[in-house]
Design an enzyme around this catalytic site. Structure first.
Site, PDB file in Angstrom:
ATOM      1  N   LYS A  69       0.880  -1.146  -0.040  1.00 52.09           N
ATOM      2  CA  LYS A  69      -0.016  -0.393   0.354  1.00 52.09           C
ATOM      3  C   LYS A  69       0.690   1.537  -0.336  1.00 52.09           C
ATOM      4  CE  LYS A  69      -4.312   0.894   0.363  1.00 52.09           C
ATOM      5  NZ  LYS A  69      -5.660   0.524  -0.475  1.00 52.09           N
ATOM      6  N   ASP A  81      -6.641   4.700  -4.554  1.00 50.32           N
ATOM      7  CA  ASP A  81      -7.861   4.443  -3.318  1.00 50.32           C
ATOM      8  C   ASP A  81      -8.188   6.560  -3.100  1.00 50.32           C
ATOM      9  OD1 ASP A  81      -7.791   2.772  -0.159  1.00 50.32           O
ATOM     10  OD2 ASP A  81      -7.100   4.668   0.424  1.00 50.32           O
TER      11      ASP A  81
HETATM   12  P1  NDP Z   1     -13.005   7.950  -2.025  1.00 50.92           P
HETATM   13  O1  NDP Z   1     -12.065   9.238  -1.977  1.00 50.92           O
HETATM   14  O2  NDP Z   1     -13.390   7.785  -4.114  1.00 50.92           O
HETATM   15  O3  NDP Z   1     -14.196   8.710  -1.192  1.00 50.92           O
HETATM   16  C1  NDP Z   1     -14.532   8.727  -0.548  1.00 50.92           C
HETATM   17  C2  NDP Z   1     -15.585   9.054   0.742  1.00 50.92           C
HETATM   18  O4  NDP Z   1     -15.156   8.797   1.688  1.00 50.92           O
HETATM   19  C3  NDP Z   1     -15.600  10.308   0.134  1.00 50.92           C
HETATM   20  O5  NDP Z   1     -16.862  10.046   0.252  1.00 50.92           O
HETATM   21  C4  NDP Z   1     -14.680  11.221   1.771  1.00 50.92           C
HETATM   22  O6  NDP Z   1     -15.521  12.602   1.632  1.00 50.92           O
HETATM   23  C5  NDP Z   1     -15.178  10.137   2.425  1.00 50.92           C
HETATM   24  N1  NDP Z   1     -14.370  10.336   3.689  1.00 50.92           N
HETATM   25  C6  NDP Z   1     -12.501   9.898   3.383  1.00 50.92           C
HETATM   26  N2  NDP Z   1     -12.135  10.488   4.111  1.00 50.92           N
HETATM   27  C7  NDP Z   1     -13.584  10.672   5.219  1.00 50.92           C
HETATM   28  C8  NDP Z   1     -12.851  11.236   6.938  1.00 50.92           C
HETATM   29  N3  NDP Z   1     -12.060  11.059   7.659  1.00 50.92           N
HETATM   30  N4  NDP Z   1     -14.166  11.407   7.833  1.00 50.92           N
HETATM   31  C9  NDP Z   1     -15.550  11.437   6.697  1.00 50.92           C
HETATM   32  N5  NDP Z   1     -15.788  10.735   5.591  1.00 50.92           N
HETATM   33  C10 NDP Z   1     -14.472  10.827   4.735  1.00 50.92           C
HETATM   34  O7  NDP Z   1     -12.492   6.905  -2.207  1.00 50.92           O
HETATM   35  P2  NDP Z   1     -12.523   5.617  -1.809  1.00 50.92           P
HETATM   36  O8  NDP Z   1     -13.859   5.264  -2.524  1.00 50.92           O
HETATM   37  O9  NDP Z   1     -12.117   4.925  -2.979  1.00 50.92           O
HETATM   38  O10 NDP Z   1     -11.640   4.556  -0.768  1.00 50.92           O
HETATM   39  C11 NDP Z   1     -13.300   4.767  -0.070  1.00 50.92           C
HETATM   40  C12 NDP Z   1     -12.964   3.487   1.245  1.00 50.92           C
HETATM   41  O11 NDP Z   1     -12.812   2.383   0.888  1.00 50.92           O
HETATM   42  C13 NDP Z   1     -11.198   3.528   2.464  1.00 50.92           C
HETATM   43  O12 NDP Z   1     -11.462   3.100   3.342  1.00 50.92           O
HETATM   44  C14 NDP Z   1     -10.815   2.543   0.769  1.00 50.92           C
HETATM   45  O13 NDP Z   1      -9.359   2.649   1.726  1.00 50.92           O
HETATM   46  C15 NDP Z   1     -11.224   1.774   0.589  1.00 50.92           C
HETATM   47  N6  NDP Z   1     -11.263   1.053  -0.311  1.00 50.92           N
HETATM   48  C16 NDP Z   1     -11.121   0.977  -1.623  1.00 50.92           C
HETATM   49  C17 NDP Z   1     -10.908   0.349  -2.993  1.00 50.92           C
HETATM   50  C18 NDP Z   1     -11.509   0.854  -4.245  1.00 50.92           C
HETATM   51  O14 NDP Z   1     -11.211   0.437  -5.198  1.00 50.92           O
HETATM   52  N7  NDP Z   1     -11.049   2.067  -4.394  1.00 50.92           N
HETATM   53  C19 NDP Z   1     -10.659  -0.826  -2.949  1.00 50.92           C
HETATM   54  C20 NDP Z   1     -11.030  -1.341  -1.633  1.00 50.92           C
HETATM   55  C21 NDP Z   1     -11.200  -0.346  -0.649  1.00 50.92           C
HETATM   56  P3  NDP Z   1     -15.135  13.417   1.552  1.00 50.92           P
HETATM   57  O15 NDP Z   1     -15.034  13.647   0.498  1.00 50.92           O
HETATM   58  O16 NDP Z   1     -15.715  14.998   2.265  1.00 50.92           O
HETATM   59  O17 NDP Z   1     -14.009  13.641   2.334  1.00 50.92           O
END
Ligand code: NDP
Length: 448
Positions: free
Chosen positions: A128, A168
């Site tokens: 990662k 991510d």
């Molecule tokens: P994105 O950046 O596309 O979206 C993240 C979302 O979560 C946004 O809506 C963001 O809101 C919100 N968010 C992030 N940090 C916080 C926080 N501290 N408090 C509240 N809301 C928060 O990321 P992904 O959708 O790619 O990833 C989301 C999760 O899924 C992560 O845990 C990631 O590790 C996991 N994941 C992702 C994969 C992938 O293929 N993308 C694969 C496997 C797991 P805001 O814009 O306001 O920050």
């Protein structure tokens, strides 16, 4: 949960060697609490100090990332890549760009990734990376300059047979495009398999964008089936509104469920008749707006809430898809009170240990992230497969492969939990099944 004696000693050592890395400690503890029965069953793993080796990354890279903003001001960020375990294949795992990223964050994610990748049954190790860079509010040109600077150091550590990053939080198709462009420029190689999550017209794979969300919905569909239930007619709450959340909502709607709330870091929207996904996609993928804009554009249909937790919205299924530790004990209790019967972790480690305990004790089917969100990395491995054979598969074929993989992961977790006398405990099932696969390969490869 009490830990097996040897594992307690190993955990104490992890704490002493990695001070202050709270999330890494939490991820290690969750695994070590589960694998006691497998450690007893395989003394040969203990003799080879497999658990100690699994807890120590093979390589940790930290580097400076200098870049210039649109006004000419200079910024210095920190870049990370933790190459955790390559017993099963090249290191594989995403890059996170978020201001909260520290070495311990990347280590927790890398550690989880080793087990997740093992569960897919595919030939991928775990790693990662990321940076404390915040893409929010930055222009496309600033993001491009940052990505180019980041890759100018990272390129020497990665390769299709070495380490294959993906997206991510904060790293979507725009960032992957800039990163791939710089890699290609520096190396003078069109090495498509070095990064996954690429655009469809330059080596990307169908369904990669949708894979984590779709995969999570497929996994939860299997958990529901195991209880004699389906998504049909059920209210569902999803947190986040990024890549994982959006495609989770899409698949849940296709499977007959109704997502009534989603969020971002500013609050959540509650839309009792069902989230209008096209509007969310437009706001988040095109206009890059905050979630409050959704309620404004839906008129009286939806409310925007900032002073409560999204988990207080009653639902049958909860799919945390934002970030780590977003469901604590009180949130879990609220979910149980609201009639929740299944939780699938789209995000990595979104439930705290105390939250998970509440859910398990209440008989909620609880799919941990390393199983429920493995569809993203699995489809990345399919993207690598297509790049290696210079082929590209149809959407329908790719989705079918994803669905089969998620059904396989569910079966592996479910059956392993039964075999070890913990029926319905997907946390134990996932950790033991993944540990056994990684340990077997490490034993075969000798002391490396
Ligand atoms: P994105 O950046 O596309 O979206 C993240 C979302 O979560 C946004 O809506 C963001 O809101 C919100 N968010 C992030 N940090 C916080 C926080 N501290 N408090 C509240 N809301 C928060 O990321 P992904 O959708 O790619 O990833 C989301 C999760 O899924 C992560 O845990 C990631 O590790 C996991 N994941 C992702 C994969 C992938 O293929 N993308 C694969 C496997 C797991 P805001 O814009 O306001 O920050």
């Amino acid at each position: 949960m009490p830990m097996h004696g040897d594992l307690e000693r190993i955990y104490a050592d992890v704490l002493a060697r990695n001070p202050g890395e709270r999330e890494f400690h939490q991820a290690v503890r969750e695994v070590l609490e589960s694998i006691g029965p497998a450690v007893d069953k395989h003394p040969e793993y203990a003799d080879a100090k497999i658990v100690e080796r699994i807890c120590e990354p093979e390589r940790q890279i930290i580097f400076r990332v200098p870049w210039e903003d649109d006004r000419g001001a200079i910024h210095i960020n920190r870049g990370f890549r933790v190459e955790f375990n390559s017993a099963l294949g090249p290191y594989k795992g995403g890059l996170r760009f978020h201001p909260t990223v520290l070495l311990g964050t990347v280590k927790f994610l890398g550690f989880e990734q080793v087990f997740k990748n093992a569960l897919t049954g595919l030939p991928i190790g775990g790693g990662k990376g990321g940076s404390d860079f915040d893409p929010k509010g930055r222009s496309d040109r600033e993001v491009m300059r940052f990505c180019q600077s980041f890759m100018t150091e990272l390129y020497r550590h990665i390769g299709e047979y070495t380490d294959v990053p993906a997206g991510d939080i904060g790293v979507g198709s725009r960032e992957i495009g800039y990163l791939f462009g710089q890699y290609k420029r520096i190396t003078n190689r069109y090495e498509s398999g070095v990064l996954t999550g690429k655009g469809l017209n330059y080596g990307g794979a169908q369904v990669r964008r949708e894979a984590t969300g779709y995969g999570c919905a497929f996994f939860v569909e299997e958990m529901l089936r195991a209880r004699g239930e389906t998504f049909d007619g059920k209210d569902v709450v999803v947190s986040g509104s990024g890549n994982v959340a959006i495609y989770t909502i899409e698949k849940v709607h296709q499977l007959g469920g109704r997502v009534v709330a989603c969020s971002d870091s500013s609050g959540f929207v509650h839309d009792p008749k069902g989230i209008d996904l096209e509007l969310i996609k437009d706001l988040k993928e095109v206009r890059r707006e905050r979630i409050g804009a959704y309620a404004e554009e839906r008129g009286g249909e939806a409310t925007f809430v900032t002073d409560r937790s999204v988990w207080e919205v009653p639902c049958a299924v909860a799919l945390p898809s934002a970030t780590q530790n977003e469901i604590d004990e009180a949130d879990a209790a609220a979910l149980v009170r609201g009639g929740c019967i299944a939780v699938g972790e789209g995000a990595n480690m979104p439930t705290t240990p105390a939250g998970a305990r509440v859910l398990l004790e209440a008989g909620v089917s609880f799919g941990p992230g390393k199983a429920a969100n493995a569809g993203g990395v699995a489809t990345s491995a399919l993207e690598m497969q297509q790049n290696a054979s210079r082929d590209s598969w149809s959407f329908a074929h790719s989705e079918e492969r994803l669905r089969d993989i998620m059904i396989g992961i569910h079966a592996r977790c479910f059956e392993t939990a039964e075999e070890y006398g913990m029926p319905g405990n997907y946390v134990a099932g996932a950790n033991i099944a993944a540990y056994a696969r990684v340990a077997e390969a490490m034993l075969a490869l000798g002391l490396v």
